[in-house]
Design a protein around this motif. Structure first.
Motif, PDB file in Angstrom:
ATOM      1  N   HIS A 175       0.527  -2.155  -9.366  1.00 44.03           N
ATOM      2  CA  HIS A 175      -1.321  -2.004  -8.618  1.00 44.03           C
ATOM      3  C   HIS A 175      -0.225  -2.760  -7.580  1.00 44.03           C
ATOM      4  O   HIS A 175       0.459  -3.889  -7.864  1.00 44.03           O
ATOM      5  CB  HIS A 175      -2.348  -2.685  -9.467  1.00 44.03           C
ATOM      6  N   ILE A 176      -1.867  -2.238  -6.046  1.00 45.49           N
ATOM      7  CA  ILE A 176      -1.268  -3.111  -4.973  1.00 45.49           C
ATOM      8  C   ILE A 176      -1.309  -4.380  -5.101  1.00 45.49           C
ATOM      9  O   ILE A 176      -2.292  -4.750  -5.879  1.00 45.49           O
ATOM     10  CB  ILE A 176      -2.217  -2.413  -3.996  1.00 45.49           C
ATOM     11  N   TYR A 227       0.971  -1.418  -0.245  1.00 46.84           N
ATOM     12  CA  TYR A 227       0.420   0.015   0.185  1.00 46.84           C
ATOM     13  C   TYR A 227       0.847   0.845   0.042  1.00 46.84           C
ATOM     14  O   TYR A 227       0.917   2.561  -0.133  1.00 46.84           O
ATOM     15  CB  TYR A 227      -1.011  -0.481   1.193  1.00 46.84           C
ATOM     16  N   THR A 239      -5.138   6.175  -6.208  1.00 48.92           N
ATOM     17  CA  THR A 239      -5.867   5.106  -7.280  1.00 48.92           C
ATOM     18  C   THR A 239      -5.524   3.592  -6.940  1.00 48.92           C
ATOM     19  O   THR A 239      -5.911   2.689  -7.567  1.00 48.92           O
ATOM     20  CB  THR A 239      -5.633   6.004  -8.720  1.00 48.92           C
ATOM     21  N   GLY A 240      -3.788   3.440  -6.111  1.00 46.29           N
ATOM     22  CA  GLY A 240      -3.513   1.941  -5.966  1.00 46.29           C
ATOM     23  C   GLY A 240      -2.602   1.464  -6.907  1.00 46.29           C
ATOM     24  O   GLY A 240      -1.981   0.688  -6.863  1.00 46.29           O
ATOM     25  N   THR A 244       1.870   2.854  -3.364  1.00 47.10           N
ATOM     26  CA  THR A 244       1.246   3.692  -4.428  1.00 47.10           C
ATOM     27  C   THR A 244       0.644   4.814  -3.735  1.00 47.10           C
ATOM     28  O   THR A 244       0.398   5.412  -3.143  1.00 47.10           O
ATOM     29  CB  THR A 244      -0.328   2.590  -4.151  1.00 47.10           C
TER      30      THR A 244
END
Length: 149
Positions: free
Chosen positions: A82-83, A23, A29-30, A26
């Motif tokens: 992304h995450i 997390y 928005t992720g 990022t």
């Protein structure tokens, strides 16, 4: 080459390091924030050297203390990550010229190329002045280089 389980592995000359996106990596928005890739590339270069037997703490404590400073970093961001993504940082030390080490890096998610980087890092003394790498450092990285020092 030395073994450190969390420091990745070598595939020929190429070092490969698994990195998980958290997390903290990022934006709202992720999507991985661009500066996080710079940290991933740093981890790849450092762990590559660690597996080759070069330890930053030992370099700093040597009778001729040495550190590294990135003098050039060119990054191409190709795809978003992304995450929770599982990434792999691939690092190739290409050559040494004087005090400079030239490194090619890439970040992959499976078979998808996410980002590439061309990095120049200079060996420096603790006052920040460029210095040629020690023989011990050159001997440790020699097997990784595409061109002999």
């Amino acid at each position: 080459m030395n073994e450190h389980p969390s420091a990745g592995r070598f595939d020929g000359r190429e070092h490969r390091l698994a990195v998980r996106v958290y997390y903290e990596d990022t934006d709202f928005t992720g999507v991985v924030y661009h500066a996080a890739y710079v940290r991933y590339f740093e981890r790849g270069r450092s762990d590559c050297l660690r597996l080759a037997g070069v330890h930053h703490g030992e370099l700093a404590a040597d009778e001729r203390p040495t550190a590294f400073a990135v003098t050039r970093l060119e990054v191409d961001f190709l795809k978003a990550s992304h995450i929770d993504d599982a990434l792999e940082v691939r690092t190739l030390y290409e050559r040494v010229r004087g005090a400079r080490l030239f490194v090619s890096q890439s970040i992959w998610r499976g078979e998808t190329l996410i980002a590439t980087a061309e990095v120049v890092a200079a060996c420096i003394d603790l006052a920040g002045r460029a210095r040629k790498p020690s023989k011990a450092l050159l001997d440790a990285v020699a097997p990784l280089l595409a061109e002999a020092p």
